[in-house]
Design an enzyme around this catalytic site. Structure first.
Site, short mmCIF file in Angstrom:
data_model
loop_
_atom_site.label_atom_id
_atom_site.label_comp_id
_atom_site.label_asym_id
_atom_site.label_seq_id
_atom_site.Cartn_x
_atom_site.Cartn_y
_atom_site.Cartn_z
N HIS A 16 0.85 -1.20 0.00
CA HIS A 16 0.00 0.00 0.00
C HIS A 16 0.88 1.25 0.00
O HIS A 16 0.70 2.16 -0.82
CB HIS A 16 -0.90 -0.03 1.24
CG HIS A 16 -1.70 1.21 1.45
ND1 HIS A 16 -3.05 1.27 1.22
CD2 HIS A 16 -1.34 2.46 1.87
CE1 HIS A 16 -3.50 2.48 1.49
NE2 HIS A 16 -2.47 3.22 1.89
N GLU A 17 1.83 1.27 0.92
CA GLU A 17 2.72 2.43 1.01
C GLU A 17 3.63 2.53 -0.22
O GLU A 17 3.98 3.62 -0.67
CB GLU A 17 3.56 2.36 2.29
CG GLU A 17 2.74 2.39 3.57
CD GLU A 17 1.91 3.65 3.69
OE1 GLU A 17 2.36 4.71 3.22
OE2 GLU A 17 0.79 3.58 4.23
N HIS A 53 1.93 4.46 -2.90
CA HIS A 53 2.08 5.92 -2.72
C HIS A 53 3.45 6.38 -3.21
O HIS A 53 3.56 7.38 -3.94
CB HIS A 53 1.95 6.28 -1.24
CG HIS A 53 0.57 6.14 -0.69
ND1 HIS A 53 -0.54 6.60 -1.35
CD2 HIS A 53 0.13 5.61 0.48
CE1 HIS A 53 -1.62 6.36 -0.61
NE2 HIS A 53 -1.24 5.74 0.50
N ASP A 56 -30.08 -42.46 -2.40
CA ASP A 56 -29.17 -42.67 -3.55
C ASP A 56 -29.95 -42.84 -4.85
O ASP A 56 -29.62 -43.69 -5.69
CB ASP A 56 -28.27 -43.88 -3.31
CG ASP A 56 -27.37 -43.73 -2.09
OD1 ASP A 56 -26.96 -42.58 -1.82
OD2 ASP A 56 -27.10 -44.73 -1.42
#
Length: 411
Positions: free
Chosen positions: A21-22, A25, A210
């Protein structure tokens, strides 16, 4: 031991996500020519750092996040004369917006491919899985055998209680009941109604097992039960078969590589909605969170910190629940996108909101022939910013404490 290792691995994955995330930036800011002075993983005391070019990189002691320092985010930041033209606030508002949304864009880019992979190969929650009493009642009358039949619903099985009539008659878990004494059964609600409308004693029960039809003679027990239409009514004597519902709908589904593209869109919207609903419930869940610290049982719907998420992810991994691990990681990234875009300082959304407010105010002033009012005075916003930081810090401390003392678990 494996759970501890998986918890550490999951915590590292979260730290990598926050660091990316950083990084979003930083990369976008550098591409536009802004001055990035620091990029650190973690908070608190510096463990180590190095400088490359104009940026200091490093690791700090508390691995609960990270940060990227872009010079001149506000007009009050002081830069050296040679760098003043690179102050972030001097750049066009669209470039500042790109820089501020780059972090959440990276996390969204992590979440969406992860969600595609989960929907294609691993498994995601079945959105059609019955949750309400009405939805459960609409399920096919596939049964799971009870251990016994109790005279009323106020207690569990005890010594001396008669065995389940269905078990005694030879029915098995998974059998789908189709009729009782010739009265057709369409779904589980029908089955409850038909059985209760039948007199206690011998009854012919038709079923499918079944794919093959069959019938048994079951000795229906006489029990005291309230009305199906009015659970608060006084109990009356009715018949009981001693069975419960076996939900046939899968809890998880996959869609294959091609179908996963459309499913990814659907589940992205679903997760966004879940995040919004959870966020709205946070204020009312704080008292329950506090009570979980002081001795009450932990409500699974209470907020959780990165510590709790790491513990939950590690537990899921140790149990081999890889779809749950992936959904926890994806959900965390979706939440962080939502959280960081809130229009509050010091969050990314707060800086974006101020940048566009300044731009709008300048545009209006120009249209009215008035002087440009300039930028927002960040010092006037400091009390609000400190309040957000204080509340956020207290809330983080509360959730971490709850997650350490009384964590949410899968078991």
């Amino acid at each position: 031991m494996s759970q501890v290792l998986f918890t550490i691995a999951f915590a590292v994955a979260i730290l990598v996500s926050v660091s990316l995330h950083e990084l979003g930036h930083m990369v976008s800011a550098k591409r536009f020519g802004m001055l990035v002075t620091r990029f650190f993983v973690g908070y608190g005391p510096t463990v180590f750092s190095w400088r490359r070019g104009e940026t200091e990189y490093g690791l700090k002691a508390i691995p609960l996040g990270g940060f990227c320092t872009i010079a001149g985010m506000t007009r009050d930041d002081e830069l050296e004369p040679k760098d003043e033209h690179r102050a972030m606030w001097r750049f066009p508002v669209w470039k500042r917006t790109v820089v501020m949304v780059s972090g959440v864009t990276v996390q969204f880019a992590l979440a969406v491919p992860g969600l595609w992979f989960a929907t294609a190969f691993v498994g995601v929650p079945n959105l059609d899985y019955p949750q309400t009493a009405q939805q459960l009642g609409a399920q096919p009358a596939a049964i799971v055998l009870a251990g016994c039949v109790t005279p009323d619903t106020a207690r569990a099985c005890a010594a001396g209680d008669p065995a389940s009539p269905a078990r005694a008659a030879g029915l098995r878990d998974g059998d789908v009941l189709t009729a009782v004494n010739g009265v057709a059964i369409a779904n589980y609600s029908d089955m409850l109604r038909v059985v209760r409308d039948t007199r206690p004693g011998l009854a012919e029960v038709a079923y499918v097992r079944d794919g093959q039809p069959g019938t048994v003679r079951a000795d229906l027990s006489a029990v005291q039960r309230p009305s199906l239409s009015d659970p608060t009514a006084a109990p009356t004597t009715v018949a009981a078969l001693g069975v419960g519902l076996q939900v046939t709908a899968p809890r998880e589904v996959t869609f294959g590589p091609a179908g996963a593209f459309g499913a990814t869109v659907t589940y992205t919207g679903w997760m966004a909605g879940q995040t919004w609903e959870a966020a709205k419930r946070i204020p009312q869940k704080v008292p329950a969170l506090w009570r979980s610290i002081t001795g009450d049982e932990r409500d699974p719907a209470t907020p959780i910190s990165v510590v709790g998420v790491s513990l939950l992810g590690g537990e899921a991994a140790s149990l081999g629940m890889w779809s749950t691990v992936l959904m926890i990681f994806i959900g965390l990234n979706v939440f962080m996108v939502f959280f960081n875009l809130l229009p509050l300082l010091p969050l990314d959304g707060g800086h974006i909101a101020i940048a566009w407010f300044e731009r709008a105010r300048s545009w209006v002033a120009a249209r009215l022939g008035r002087p440009d009012p300039g930028g927002i005075d960040y010092f006037k916003l400091m009390p609000l910013t400190y309040a957000v930081v204080l509340i956020g810090g207290a809330f983080t401390l509360l959730t971490i404490t709850a997650d350490v003392i009384n964590p949410i678990t899968i078991r």
